[in-house]
Structures are given as C-alpha cells and as structure tokens.
Scaffold this motif. Structure first.
Motif, PDB file in Angstrom:
ATOM      1  N   LYS A 187      44.001  32.334  42.381  1.00  0.00           N
ATOM      2  CA  LYS A 187      44.177  30.927  41.988  1.00  0.00           C
ATOM      3  C   LYS A 187      42.855  30.165  42.074  1.00  0.00           C
ATOM      4  CE  LYS A 187      48.990  30.822  43.189  1.00  0.00           C
ATOM      5  NZ  LYS A 187      50.076  30.183  43.888  1.00  0.00           N
ATOM      6  N   PHE A 188      41.796  30.745  41.505  1.00  0.00           N
ATOM      7  CA  PHE A 188      40.502  30.073  41.501  1.00  0.00           C
ATOM      8  C   PHE A 188      40.239  29.382  40.172  1.00  0.00           C
ATOM      9  CE2 PHE A 188      39.893  33.409  44.691  1.00  0.00           C
ATOM     10  CZ  PHE A 188      39.440  32.640  45.743  1.00  0.00           C
ATOM     11  N   GLY A 189      41.127  29.545  39.234  1.00  0.00           N
ATOM     12  CA  GLY A 189      40.906  29.010  37.898  1.00  0.00           C
ATOM     13  C   GLY A 189      40.241  30.054  37.019  1.00  0.00           C
ATOM     14  N   ASP A 190      40.047  29.701  35.770  1.00  0.00           N
ATOM     15  CA  ASP A 190      39.458  30.622  34.805  1.00  0.00           C
ATOM     16  C   ASP A 190      37.967  30.826  35.080  1.00  0.00           C
ATOM     17  OD1 ASP A 190      41.946  30.593  33.620  1.00  0.00           O
ATOM     18  OD2 ASP A 190      41.362  29.227  32.018  1.00  0.00           O
ATOM     19  N   MET A 191      37.495  32.030  34.776  1.00  0.00           N
ATOM     20  CA  MET A 191      36.059  32.308  34.855  1.00  0.00           C
ATOM     21  C   MET A 191      35.466  32.063  33.473  1.00  0.00           C
ATOM     22  SD  MET A 191      34.138  35.885  35.714  1.00  0.00           S
ATOM     23  CE  MET A 191      32.756  36.278  34.650  1.00  0.00           C
ATOM     24  N   PRO A 192      34.461  31.221  33.379  1.00  0.00           N
ATOM     25  CA  PRO A 192      33.834  30.985  32.073  1.00  0.00           C
ATOM     26  C   PRO A 192      32.925  32.154  31.703  1.00  0.00           C
ATOM     27  CG  PRO A 192      32.698  29.715  33.746  1.00  0.00           C
ATOM     28  CD  PRO A 192      33.865  30.378  34.429  1.00  0.00           C
ATOM     29  N   PRO A 193      32.625  32.311  30.407  1.00  0.00           N
ATOM     30  CA  PRO A 193      31.631  33.321  30.021  1.00  0.00           C
ATOM     31  C   PRO A 193      30.309  33.027  30.724  1.00  0.00           C
ATOM     32  CG  PRO A 193      32.671  32.338  28.083  1.00  0.00           C
ATOM     33  CD  PRO A 193      33.116  31.549  29.269  1.00  0.00           C
ATOM     34  N   ASP A 201      33.297  29.903  52.604  1.00  0.00           N
ATOM     35  CA  ASP A 201      33.273  31.088  53.469  1.00  0.00           C
ATOM     36  C   ASP A 201      33.604  32.339  52.667  1.00  0.00           C
ATOM     37  OD1 ASP A 201      32.721  29.656  55.750  1.00  0.00           O
ATOM     38  OD2 ASP A 201      34.735  29.852  56.622  1.00  0.00           O
ATOM     39  N   ALA A 202      33.085  33.473  53.123  1.00  0.00           N
ATOM     40  CA  ALA A 202      33.442  34.767  52.533  1.00  0.00           C
ATOM     41  C   ALA A 202      34.936  34.998  52.733  1.00  0.00           C
ATOM     42  CB  ALA A 202      32.635  35.884  53.181  1.00  0.00           C
ATOM     43  N   LEU A 203      35.561  35.646  51.759  1.00  0.00           N
ATOM     44  CA  LEU A 203      36.993  35.914  51.839  1.00  0.00           C
ATOM     45  C   LEU A 203      37.306  37.264  52.472  1.00  0.00           C
ATOM     46  CD1 LEU A 203      37.988  34.503  48.363  1.00  0.00           C
ATOM     47  CD2 LEU A 203      38.425  33.492  50.595  1.00  0.00           C
ATOM     48  N   VAL A 204      36.364  38.183  52.434  1.00  0.00           N
ATOM     49  CA  VAL A 204      36.558  39.497  53.052  1.00  0.00           C
ATOM     50  C   VAL A 204      35.297  39.879  53.809  1.00  0.00           C
ATOM     51  CG1 VAL A 204      38.221  40.306  51.316  1.00  0.00           C
ATOM     52  CG2 VAL A 204      35.799  40.768  50.980  1.00  0.00           C
ATOM     53  N   ALA A 205      35.478  40.726  54.809  1.00  0.00           N
ATOM     54  CA  ALA A 205      34.342  41.295  55.535  1.00  0.00           C
ATOM     55  C   ALA A 205      34.163  42.719  55.018  1.00  0.00           C
ATOM     56  CB  ALA A 205      34.615  41.299  57.029  1.00  0.00           C
ATOM     57  N   ARG A 233      35.591  31.238  49.481  1.00  0.00           N
ATOM     58  CA  ARG A 233      36.780  30.382  49.584  1.00  0.00           C
ATOM     59  C   ARG A 233      36.552  29.115  48.750  1.00  0.00           C
ATOM     60  NH1 ARG A 233      40.673  30.965  52.815  1.00  0.00           N
ATOM     61  NH2 ARG A 233      39.510  32.310  54.216  1.00  0.00           N
ATOM     62  N   GLY A 234      37.477  28.881  47.822  1.00  0.00           N
ATOM     63  CA  GLY A 234      37.399  27.703  46.978  1.00  0.00           C
ATOM     64  C   GLY A 234      36.577  27.881  45.706  1.00  0.00           C
ATOM     65  N   PHE A 235      35.934  29.052  45.544  1.00  0.00           N
ATOM     66  CA  PHE A 235      35.067  29.258  44.376  1.00  0.00           C
ATOM     67  C   PHE A 235      35.454  30.472  43.539  1.00  0.00           C
ATOM     68  CE2 PHE A 235      32.609  26.685  47.255  1.00  0.00           C
ATOM     69  CZ  PHE A 235      32.044  25.750  46.428  1.00  0.00           C
ATOM     70  N   GLY A 236      35.552  31.652  44.145  1.00  0.00           N
ATOM     71  CA  GLY A 236      35.840  32.854  43.373  1.00  0.00           C
ATOM     72  C   GLY A 236      36.264  34.016  44.254  1.00  0.00           C
TER      73      GLY A 236
END
Length: 142
Positions: free
Chosen positions: A110-116, A37-41, A75-78
């Motif tokens: 707290k989504f984890g590191d973003m890869p290049p 789901d989207a985190l913000v509207a 949610r759960g991704f980025g």
C-alpha cells in the motif's frame, strides 16, 4: 496556624498535580517505527560481483530513496525488494525492466503506484537486478 499550613500544603500538592497532568509528556517510544525506517533487516553479502557492484551504485542513486538502503524498503515510501514477493519465480528480471520503463500499479503493498524511472538504461537495470538478486540469495530468497 496548623490550618493555614495544611491549606498551603494542600494547595501546593494540587498545583503540582495539575502541572503534572497538563505538562507535555514524551509520547515517542524508543523502538516505535518511524517513517523512513527500513522495513526488513537483512544480511549483506561480504562481496558482490562486478555487475552487482555497478548495480548497487545505480540502485543507491535512483532506487534507494523509496526502496531503502540495500533494498530493505522504507516505511512510508516503498517496499523492500529483499522479500519473498520479489523472488525470481514471482517477479522475473524482466518484471524489473518493465517496472522501471513503465511504472507499476500498486498490487502487493500500500505504498501507491511506482512511476516510471528515467535516466536508467536496460543495462543499468540489469545491473540493479544483479545487485538485488545477490542480496536476495544472501538472505535465502532463491
């Protein structure tokens, strides 16, 4: 006969109660957050500059899988990029260039590191930044 009828009725009530208590129950609330789901509207601008339009295409192809449609996060991704954390005074346009080129260690979320991210030129990223900045301005983030 009354005793037999009463015993049968009691057995039926007990059986119905046992079924009700052991039957699978719907546990999902209609408004419960769901992964993805989207985190913000946000408010999407009615029109975009040509650079932002190109940036939207590149964003949709490369960034939206984690950062969501219109940079609203997933949610759960980025995280959402239409957020005060990413305002220009805190994360400059160059920070986006470096994030795409080098990746980013998790530090605000707290989504984890973003890869290049491969396959994007500095010009592509500049257009993506133009798109994100226009979304931000439309939502009061200067």
């Amino acid at each position: 006969m009354n005793k037999t009828l009463s015993a049968v009725a009691a057995a039926l009530v007990l059986a119905a109660g046992a079924y009700y208590l052991t039957a699978p129950q719907e546990q999902t609330l209609p408004d419960a957050p769901v992964e993805g789901d989207a985190l913000v509207a946000i408010t999407v601008p009615e029109s975009l500059t040509p650079e932002a339009t190109m940036g939207q295409r590149a964003f949709d192809a490369t960034c939206a899988a984690c950062h969501g449609e219109n940079a609203t996060g997933r949610r759960g991704f980025g995280p959402p990029l239409v957020h005060r954390i990413y305002e220009p005074s805190h994360h400059s346009d160059m920070a986006f260039q470096l994030a795409v080129q080098n990746g980013v260690r998790a530090h605000h979320w707290k989504f984890g590191d973003m890869p290049p991210q491969s396959g994007l030129t500095p010009s592509d990223v500049a257009n993506i930044v133009a798109y994100v900045r226009e979304l931000q301005r439309a939502n009061g983030i200067e």
